[in-house]
Design a protein around this motif. Structure first.
Motif, PDB file in Angstrom:
ATOM      1  N   PHE A  52      -6.811 -11.845  -3.220  1.00  0.00           N
ATOM      2  CA  PHE A  52      -5.781 -12.442  -4.068  1.00  0.00           C
ATOM      3  C   PHE A  52      -4.927 -11.377  -4.752  1.00  0.00           C
ATOM      4  O   PHE A  52      -5.436 -10.358  -5.220  1.00  0.00           O
ATOM      5  N   MET A  53      -3.636 -11.663  -4.812  1.00  0.00           N
ATOM      6  CA  MET A  53      -2.700 -10.827  -5.549  1.00  0.00           C
ATOM      7  C   MET A  53      -2.703 -11.246  -7.020  1.00  0.00           C
ATOM      8  O   MET A  53      -3.151 -12.344  -7.371  1.00  0.00           O
TER       9      MET A  53
ATOM     10  N   TYR B 295      -4.790  -6.155  -7.264  1.00  0.00           N
ATOM     11  CA  TYR B 295      -5.380  -5.300  -8.292  1.00  0.00           C
ATOM     12  C   TYR B 295      -6.874  -5.569  -8.257  1.00  0.00           C
ATOM     13  O   TYR B 295      -7.349  -6.618  -8.672  1.00  0.00           O
ATOM     14  N   TRP B 296      -7.622  -4.613  -7.720  1.00  0.00           N
ATOM     15  CA  TRP B 296      -9.009  -4.874  -7.374  1.00  0.00           C
ATOM     16  C   TRP B 296      -9.879  -5.148  -8.597  1.00  0.00           C
ATOM     17  O   TRP B 296     -10.878  -5.874  -8.499  1.00  0.00           O
TER      18      TRP B 296
ATOM     19  N   TYR C  45     -11.251   1.383  -5.278  1.00  0.00           N
ATOM     20  CA  TYR C  45      -9.866   1.816  -5.431  1.00  0.00           C
ATOM     21  C   TYR C  45      -9.153   0.879  -6.392  1.00  0.00           C
ATOM     22  O   TYR C  45      -9.546  -0.270  -6.567  1.00  0.00           O
ATOM     23  N   SER C  46      -8.094   1.385  -6.997  1.00  0.00           N
ATOM     24  CA  SER C  46      -7.397   0.634  -8.038  1.00  0.00           C
ATOM     25  C   SER C  46      -6.647  -0.572  -7.496  1.00  0.00           C
ATOM     26  O   SER C  46      -6.841  -1.693  -7.956  1.00  0.00           O
ATOM     27  N   HIS C  47      -5.761  -0.358  -6.525  1.00  0.00           N
ATOM     28  CA  HIS C  47      -4.908  -1.450  -6.072  1.00  0.00           C
ATOM     29  C   HIS C  47      -4.465  -1.226  -4.630  1.00  0.00           C
ATOM     30  O   HIS C  47      -4.562  -0.118  -4.099  1.00  0.00           O
ATOM     31  N   THR C  48      -3.992  -2.300  -4.030  1.00  0.00           N
ATOM     32  CA  THR C  48      -3.456  -2.244  -2.671  1.00  0.00           C
ATOM     33  C   THR C  48      -2.080  -2.904  -2.676  1.00  0.00           C
ATOM     34  O   THR C  48      -1.971  -4.120  -2.760  1.00  0.00           O
ATOM     35  N   PRO C  49      -1.007  -2.099  -2.638  1.00  0.00           N
ATOM     36  CA  PRO C  49       0.337  -2.676  -2.606  1.00  0.00           C
ATOM     37  C   PRO C  49       0.594  -3.397  -1.287  1.00  0.00           C
ATOM     38  O   PRO C  49      -0.107  -3.181  -0.300  1.00  0.00           O
ATOM     39  N   LEU C  50       1.586  -4.223  -1.287  1.00  0.00           N
ATOM     40  CA  LEU C  50       1.969  -4.926  -0.067  1.00  0.00           C
ATOM     41  C   LEU C  50       2.432  -3.918   0.975  1.00  0.00           C
ATOM     42  O   LEU C  50       3.262  -3.056   0.705  1.00  0.00           O
ATOM     43  N   GLY C  51       1.819  -3.972   2.170  1.00  0.00           N
ATOM     44  CA  GLY C  51       2.231  -3.100   3.254  1.00  0.00           C
ATOM     45  C   GLY C  51       1.593  -1.734   3.250  1.00  0.00           C
ATOM     46  O   GLY C  51       1.943  -0.885   4.079  1.00  0.00           O
TER      47      GLY C  51
END
Length: 877
Positions: A567-568, A679-680, A738-744
């Motif tokens: 989820f975003m 945002y993990w 890890y902190s976050h995964t941006p789109l793409g």
């Protein structure tokens, strides 16, 4: 995880470090040290620090072992991820390296740093302490000295080390260091970090060192202000606030509010579950203090006038506090009463001041008004300050109040002494909630403003009284029955607001927008956010059957990102292009007499017409306040039109720019906590919340379908977090957080994320470990046959005395530790718990739990229990 042992060292690519090595890093200290050594040997570093790092790597492993970082199950990837989580949690909040032993030299120095005059007075007694004392001996010393300030200082003492200063190492603008040695080479006891990092990571740390929970809670409460907020940073020797510098644009007030609720609550809940008697004893304690921070909240009238500028920095007071700190130590930053004494108060007073600060900003149907500049956990939404209301804080406040009701209900006390000033404030706020909780729950815009004004003015009067005069030092009895009735009345309104913030799609609002008119207050809504669902699920107000519906809708909705099965934070949206933004519809312009006159007179200070015939607001107007000032500055000939059209003109400006909907990074960035970003930490908060509800469903419900649905949702959330994803899919080795995964893109910012706290706690609960009523319960409902190893194994571990030993487990078993006590699960034909005592005798528990006395032995790390064997009925799985 080993990369961060030498985080300040420039490291080349380590392609020879294989996936298998990382996946099995949990299996022994030796492999971990070899991994670190391989990095060092191939790194571009100075040789003179090489040996220090190698020596430190072994010490590091021992530290992580002490916080229960070693799990050996049939899932080595999950075990490795748990090891990394434990490592990074320790780096964020520190670790206790000698169990509950207290070093006399450090403790004496700590007392001196806190209060020099007191240290000088008590020095003869402190000098005669043993070089090392236990926490029980410290309690005896406190009892013998009988000094309120010493009691507060001593009970707040936490011998932590290995704590970072502040900031993620991958963010170059943050300071980062871990200081573990003094100049003489001795171990340095120290911790420092920002408020939210320290306290949230202490929650996970406290599962391994629960006897330090009281000290953590005391540190939290004593560093909180009388008006219910907290400073920016917490240090071993006190706390720090942001200092305003007129010519420094990065100088900014940091005064948080919601951290006061959920982080404190989680520590209190864990204390209740591990040491209920200690929690109840706090209800009789009055040795707490208020932080004295040179910030002053403006009066309610000023806040209403400009809710984006509500705090003043008092330079003179800052100077006075700094001088007092130099004179006596960190106690100089505690609030004094009119007699010049540190104003010590009751535990209940600290709790009430925290609750009342939130309720002072309560907006019926809307949430908690955010007007203290940096009030929210999710600082990507800080731009909502002034215009925004937090349902997130209200959800947590509901849980907080239910908890306080529960502990007061169990208390034998009938009253407590609180400051006369707070007593008066409490009584006036209680009257408001008596009136409005007893009436119809329907709230129109006028009634909402009336309630807001009443609450806000009462809080403002109380603050001004203390700002001007401080506390008198006088106390007055407040009956527990009065507090309980107040809390019941508050819950009626809070739970009504929660119901009204359920969206048509079954999700819940996170943040709402507030618009104030002279006699009314209007609420509008922002799009759905993951944070709102997490907080609603955590609130205690949503039953399990409704939670399943929410989770079903969440997976079907706009927050779900299929590519990562998670989820975003917010739905993906299309931002308007720059030239599309400032465009006023033609019919709206022609409706306004003022605009048509300005255009006819070639007055371009407010509105302009381009060569294509399109209308735009003047480019120099950057916000609504500047716009209104420009209207007021127009020639007197325009004032009649302005007066008759003012509300229309303001609404038109807002309808073009939607400034009130601007949240900050979350609405404009495409990384960090931005658009399309996972945002993990928030995903793991969701995991935690669903796990709590799943546990409640097992205990309170008989509906097997409901329990299975919650378990399915929990498993899907864990799958999305992705320890079993390939590195190509995850974008990094998934055995590290890890902190976050941006789109793409792949996962960004390794290691130092708050996610580790939730994941450490959830992992223990997945293994069936639950605390309640001072007992450890084994409820392995989330374990499957695949979690057990399929071959005999020897596990190297370190006991509570620092001695390495081998624990042998057979096929069909798994291994982990609780407070560094080995726990071995095995499959069998019945449920049974056996306790191996230090004289090698065995005691058998009749239940899948340990007695209070056995648990206190484990919690206190006294070595009485060598090992615990839990047999799980294989046919019942």
């Amino acid at each position: 995880g080993a990369y961060f042992v030498a985080s300040s060292i420039r490291l080349p690519e380590q392609q020879h470090i294989t996936w298998q090595c990382i996946a099995n890093v949990h299996q022994s200290q030796i492999q971990t040290i070899e991994l670190i050594d391989s990095i060092i040997n191939n790194a571009d570093i100075e040789k003179d620090i090489e040996q220090d790092i190698k020596k430190g790597s072994a010490q590091l492993v021992e530290k992580i072992l002490s916080v229960d970082g070693i799990h050996v199950t049939g899932d080595p990837l999950t075990d490795s991820r748990h090891y990394s989580n434990a490592l990074f949690n320790a780096m964020r909040g520190g670790v206790f390296v000698h169990n509950y032993a207290i070093d006399k030299k450090d403790f004496h120095l700590y007392v001196e740093h806190c209060n020099k005059p007191l240290s000088n007075t008590l020095s003869p007694m402190l000098i005669h302490m043993n070089n090392t004392i236990s926490i029980d001996e410290l309690f005896t010393l406190i009892h013998s000295i009988q000094n309120q300030s010493f009691t507060r200082i001593a009970l707040e003492y936490l011998p932590l080390t290995f704590s970072r200063r502040h900031g993620d190492p991958s963010r170059p603008w943050n300071r980062f260091s871990i200081n573990t040695k003094n100049q003489d080479g001795s171990l340095k006891y120290d911790y420092q970090g920002n408020w939210r990092d320290i306290f949230q990571n202490w929650e996970a740390l406290a599962h391994s060192y629960p006897l330090y929970l009281e000290g953590m809670i005391r540190k939290f409460l004593n560093a909180s202000t009388f008006d219910g907020y907290n400073p920016y940073r917490v240090l071993k020797n006190g706390f720090e606030w942001e200092i305003i510098e007129d010519h420094n644009p990065w100088s900014y007030i940091g005064y948080w509010g919601d951290h006061q609720i959920i982080y404190l609550l989680k520590l209190l809940e864990l204390l209740r579950d591990t040491q209920p008697e200690t929690l109840q004893s706090l209800l009789d304690m009055d040795g707490f203090a208020y932080a004295h921070i040179p910030y002053k909240l403006k009066s309610y009238e000023y806040i209403v006038e400009n809710p984006k500028s509500t705090i003043e920095f008092d330079h003179d007071e800052h100077s006075d506090i700094s001088k007092e700190i130099s004179r006596i130590g960190s106690d100089g930053a505690l609030l004094k009463n009119v007699n010049g004494d540190i104003h010590h108060v009751h535990f209940i007073e600290k709790i009430l001041s925290t609750v009342l600060a939130r309720l002072a900003n309560y907006v019926p149907d809307g949430g908690i008004w955010m007007n203290t500049q940096r009030p929210e956990w999710n600082d990507a939404n800080n731009a909502l300050v002034g215009n925004g209301m937090s349902m997130v804080t209200l959800y947590y406040l509901n849980r907080f109040i239910v908890f306080i009701q529960d502990i007061l209900r169990k208390s034998n006390a009938t009253s407590c002494l609180i400051s006369t000033e707070l007593h008066g404030y409490f009584s006036s706020m209680s009257e408001i909630f008596i009136v409005y909780s007893a009436t119809d729950s329907t709230v129109d815009e006028q009634r909402r403003r009336t309630i807001m004004d009443a609450l806000g003015r009462n809080a403002s009067a109380y603050r001004e009284l203390i700002y001007s005069n401080s506390f008198s030092g006088n106390k007055k009895a407040l009956a527990m029955d009065e507090i309980m009735q107040f809390l019941r009345n508050v819950l009626i309104l809070l739970q009504d607001t929660i119901k009204k913030n359920k969206r048509e799609d079954g999700l819940y609002h996170a943040y709402n927008l507030l618009t104030l008119h002279p006699d009314s207050a209007t609420i509008t809504y922002l799009p759905e956010m993951l944070e709102g669902q997490v907080a609603a699920l955590s609130s205690g107000a949503i039953p399990p059957e409704e939670a399943v519906i929410l989770l079903d809708q969440l997976r079907k909705g706009k927050l779900y990102r299929e590519d990562q099965n998670t989820f975003m934070l917010y739905p993906i949206k299309t931002l308007p292009k720059f030239l599309e933004k400032n465009s006023i519809p033609k019919e709206k312009v022609e409706t306004s007499s003022l605009f048509m006159r300005l255009l006819a007179n070639d007055n371009h200070g407010i509105i302009q017409k381009d060569k294509h015939g399109e209308y735009h607001f003047a480019g120099g107007l950057t916000n609504s306040r500047e716009y209104q000032n420009a209207l007021s500055a127009l020639d007197t000939s325009y004032q009649e039109d302005i007066h008759s059209e003012l509300e229309y003109l303001i609404e038109l400006y807002e309808s073009v720019f939607h400034h009130k909907e601007f949240t900050g990074r979350s609405g404009t960035f495409f990384a960090y906590e931005g658009i399309g970003s996972i945002y993990w930490h928030m995903v793991s908060k969701l995991r935690y919340a669903v796990q709590e509800i799943y546990t409640k469903a097992i205990n309170d419900y008989k509906d097997v379908h409901l329990v299975n649905s919650l378990r399915m949702h929990y498993k899907k959330i864990c799958d999305g977090i992705g320890v079993h994803k390939s590195p190509k899919h995850y974008g990094a080795f998934p055995t590290d957080p890890y902190s976050h995964t941006p789109l793409g893109k792949g996962a960004q910012q390794p290691g130092m994320t708050g996610q580790v706290k939730e994941d450490v706690i959830c992992r223990m609960r997945e293994l069936g470990v639950y605390y309640s009523d001072g007992k450890i319960h084994f409820v392995p409902s989330m374990i499957s046959a695949n979690d057990f190893v399929n071959s005999d194994q020897d596990i190297m571990c370190t006991d509570i005395h620092g001695v390495q030993k081998i624990v042998q487990i057979s096929s069909g078993s798994l291994f982990f530790t609780i407070c560094q006590t080995p726990i071995v699960y095995s499959l069998g034909d019945k449920n049974e718990v056996k306790i191996l005592i230090n004289d090698d005798s065995i005691e058998v528990s009749e239940h899948m739990s340990l007695s209070v006395s056995h648990c206190q032995c484990i919690f206190s790390r006294n070595g009485y229990i060598k090992q615990v064997y839990v047999t799980i009925d294989a046919f019942g799985m």
